[in-house]
Design a protein around this motif. Structure first.
Motif, mmCIF file in Angstrom:
data_model
loop_
_atom_site.group_PDB
_atom_site.id
_atom_site.type_symbol
_atom_site.label_atom_id
_atom_site.label_comp_id
_atom_site.label_asym_id
_atom_site.label_seq_id
_atom_site.Cartn_x
_atom_site.Cartn_y
_atom_site.Cartn_z
ATOM 1 N N UNK A 158 0.827 -1.213 0.000
ATOM 2 C CA UNK A 158 0.000 0.000 0.000
ATOM 3 C C UNK A 158 0.858 1.259 0.000
ATOM 4 N N UNK A 159 1.962 1.232 0.738
ATOM 5 C CA UNK A 159 2.835 2.406 0.754
ATOM 6 C C UNK A 159 3.463 2.626 -0.622
ATOM 7 N N UNK A 160 3.928 1.560 -1.257
ATOM 8 C CA UNK A 160 4.540 1.705 -2.573
ATOM 9 C C UNK A 160 3.556 2.210 -3.615
ATOM 10 N N UNK A 161 2.331 1.683 -3.612
ATOM 11 C CA UNK A 161 1.327 2.128 -4.581
ATOM 12 C C UNK A 161 0.918 3.578 -4.316
ATOM 13 N N UNK A 162 0.808 3.949 -3.045
ATOM 14 C CA UNK A 162 0.468 5.344 -2.722
ATOM 15 C C UNK A 162 1.589 6.287 -3.125
ATOM 16 N N UNK A 163 2.824 5.857 -2.918
ATOM 17 C CA UNK A 163 3.952 6.685 -3.346
ATOM 18 C C UNK A 163 3.984 6.856 -4.857
ATOM 19 N N UNK A 164 3.553 5.819 -5.592
ATOM 20 C CA UNK A 164 3.481 5.950 -7.051
ATOM 21 C C UNK A 164 2.485 7.044 -7.436
ATOM 22 N N UNK A 165 1.322 7.044 -6.779
ATOM 23 C CA UNK A 165 0.343 8.112 -7.040
ATOM 24 C C UNK A 165 0.913 9.474 -6.672
ATOM 25 N N UNK A 166 1.619 9.544 -5.552
ATOM 26 C CA UNK A 166 2.172 10.824 -5.130
ATOM 27 C C UNK A 166 3.234 11.328 -6.095
ATOM 28 N N UNK A 167 4.095 10.420 -6.580
ATOM 29 C CA UNK A 167 5.119 10.835 -7.531
ATOM 30 C C UNK A 167 4.518 11.383 -8.816
ATOM 31 N N UNK A 168 3.466 10.707 -9.299
ATOM 32 C CA UNK A 168 2.798 11.191 -10.518
ATOM 33 C C UNK A 168 2.123 12.529 -10.260
ATOM 34 N N UNK A 169 1.450 12.642 -9.122
ATOM 35 C CA UNK A 169 0.771 13.902 -8.802
ATOM 36 C C UNK A 169 1.774 15.046 -8.644
ATOM 37 N N UNK A 170 2.915 14.764 -8.030
ATOM 38 C CA UNK A 170 3.911 15.814 -7.843
ATOM 39 C C UNK A 170 4.484 16.284 -9.176
ATOM 40 N N UNK A 171 4.657 15.346 -10.107
ATOM 41 C CA UNK A 171 5.229 15.721 -11.395
ATOM 42 C C UNK A 171 4.247 16.387 -12.330
ATOM 43 N N UNK A 172 2.946 16.049 -12.220
ATOM 44 C CA UNK A 172 1.956 16.547 -13.174
ATOM 45 C C UNK A 172 1.045 17.603 -12.552
ATOM 46 N N UNK A 173 0.604 17.349 -11.317
ATOM 47 C CA UNK A 173 -0.348 18.253 -10.686
ATOM 48 C C UNK A 173 0.327 19.318 -9.837
ATOM 49 N N UNK A 174 1.611 19.157 -9.555
ATOM 50 C CA UNK A 174 2.304 20.101 -8.688
ATOM 51 C C UNK A 174 2.715 21.375 -9.402
ATOM 52 N N UNK A 175 3.208 22.285 -8.622
ATOM 53 C CA UNK A 175 3.656 23.568 -9.144
ATOM 54 C C UNK A 175 4.993 23.421 -9.850
ATOM 55 N N UNK A 176 5.219 24.250 -10.862
ATOM 56 C CA UNK A 176 6.495 24.265 -11.553
ATOM 57 C C UNK A 176 7.519 25.050 -10.733
ATOM 58 N N UNK A 177 8.775 24.672 -10.861
ATOM 59 C CA UNK A 177 9.833 25.432 -10.195
ATOM 60 C C UNK A 177 9.911 26.845 -10.772
ATOM 61 N N UNK A 178 9.640 26.980 -12.043
ATOM 62 C CA UNK A 178 9.667 28.310 -12.652
ATOM 63 C C UNK A 178 8.556 29.194 -12.104
#
Length: 465
Positions: A218-238
């Motif tokens: 469950x932790x690994x699958x949740x981290x996969x969702x978080x990684x995708x969300x951070x890369x796509x739904x998160x704010x840009x560094x710029x």
């Protein structure tokens, strides 16, 4: 003896490491219900998002020939996808994952009105990424993680309970047995084993293994969702850099405005106070010089008035200098300077310091903190009608970026009603703190009390002397 001590130390280290691993495993289990709920709810939410957003997007593309209708429908599709993306971020926080920095949607709408909204929506790259996430990525990823979660939980629970429900299976319906496959791998001939008695043991072992590893899954699958969300739904560094540049420009403008306002106020105070008294003193001395030989009594009276004017002018100049950097601040630090200002106050004032013992604060921050405190103190004396004032200074950490700030709080028990209005002293303090990247807040309900809070960023690290 030294060898024995070394062995004891090594044994203690191993036991400590074992306890640490055990505690980490227990903490993983504490998050399993929330992570499992997050994963199992992923498919229903993803299906709804896919079913709503994709038709809207296709309809918007198909109606682009009408231009206006197509743009509006596309804008609605992007807004809906943003809503579903935000749900994913909220669900991740609920599952115990750190918050993902979200885009600043309001900063991107430059033009007001409906067409400004449409232009801001269609021209925002984050919204198109949210659309991609809702219609493709999240749908696929949620389906995969949902299947893995369901299979893992079902296999684990089914394995540990097979001893109970397996006996109710009709005889002759089990064409495949787990024990038969496992023993076959080790070369055991099928005719030499009673698989019906071995099956509960193998199913129990498989179920225990699946349940024991469930927290890692469950932790690994949740981290996969978080990684995708951070890369796509998160704010840009710029985006963060752009906001920082904008904030610096605003701070610079606020600093210039605050400095100009302070200079104008100083000029007005000098003109209305010491300058007028010095002019009056000059006139009295001139008149006294003319009357020196004619009327000595009147001359002494004029000289006495001139001396009083000089004392009043000196007192006003000292009061004005308190807004700068008094010698006590330079010599003994902020707390001593605040205690000195509190001692001079007409209203009884008390200073409470919660700063770490022996800490050192940058001189510029001390000067600004003293200026704010003395200005608020003066304002309270003039307008609050209070009978007691409390000045508290402490350190506060910011969760957003880990920055430590100096917090100054001035509280009086007056009648309240203070507000930050243009042209007044509190507004000048607000601009002054904005200019150095700080914050200023006034809470003064009718009837009091009035609480003025100032946050000053520490430009250098706070270090013990």
């Amino acid at each position: 003896m030294s060898v024995t001590n070394a062995r004891l130390a090594r044994s203690a280290t191993l036991e400590s490491a074992s306890d640490s691993r055990r505690s980490r495993y227990i903490r993983l289990w504490q998050f399993v219900p929330r992570e499992l709920g997050f994963l199992l709810l992923g498919v229903p939410i993803a299906v709804v998002g896919f079913s709503v957003t994709l038709p809207l997007f296709v309809l918007g593309i198909g109606t682009l020939v009408t231009f206006f209708i197509g743009l509006v429908v596309l804008a609605v599709a992007l807004s809906v996808s943003r809503w579903f993306g935000t749900i994913e971020l909220v669900r991740l926080e609920w599952a115990g994952r750190p918050a993902v920095a979200r885009p600043d949607w309001q900063a991107r709408q430059r033009n007001p009105g409906f067409f400004g909204w449409v232009r801001a929506v269609l021209g925002n790259g984050h919204r198109w990424l949210y659309l991609l996430h809702t219609t493709v990525i999240n749908f696929v990823v949620s389906l995969i993680t949902w299947i893995i979660s369901v299979v893992w939980v079902a296999t684990g629970l089914g394995g540990v309970s097979y001893w109970f429900w397996g006996r109710f299976l009709p005889s002759g319906t089990q064409g495949w047995r787990l024990s038969q496959s496992v023993l076959w791998l080790f070369g055991v001939p099928p005719e030499s084993v009673d698989f019906a008695s071995w099956d509960p043991i193998f199913y129990l072992a498989a179920g225990i293994l699946m349940l024991a590893t469930l927290p890692f899954v469950t932790r690994g699958l949740t981290l996969a969702h978080q990684g995708i969300a951070k890369g796509i739904l998160g704010d840009f560094r710029s985006d963060a850099l752009q906001r920082q540049v904008t904030s610096l420009n605003e701070s610079r403008g606020a600093a210039i405005a605050a400095e100009g306002q302070s200079l104008r106020r100083l000029e007005r105070d000098i003109h209305d106070g010491p300058q007028q008294r010095l002019v009056r003193m000059q006139m009295d001395l001139t008149a006294a010089d003319r009357q020196a030989d004619i009327d000595p009594g009147k001359t002494r009276a004029l000289i006495g008035e001139a001396l009083q004017q000089s004392r009043d002018a000196l007192d006003e100049l000292r009061a004005l200098s308190r807004g700068f950097a008094p010698p006590i601040l330079m010599d003994r630090g902020l707390i001593a300077a605040l205690e000195s200002a509190a001692a001079r106050s007409i209203i009884p004032a008390h200073v409470v310091s919660e700063l770490p013992m022996g800490s050192s604060i940058p001189l510029e921050i001390e000067r600004n903190a003293y200026f704010v405190a003395s200005e608020v103190l003066t304002n309270a004396v003039k307008h609050s009608g209070a009978s007691a004032i409390d000045i508290r200074i402490e350190l506060r950490g910011s969760r957003a970026n880990g920055e430590t700030r100096l917090k100054l709080t001035v509280t009086d028990n007056g009648h309240g009603g203070a507000a930050v209005c243009d042209g007044h002293g509190l507004a000048g303090l607000h601009e002054r703190l904005r200019g150095i990247g700080g914050a200023f807040d006034v809470r003064s309900p009718a009837g009091g009390p009035t609480v003025v809070t100032a946050l000053l960023p520490l430009t250098t690290a706070l270090t013990p002397q």
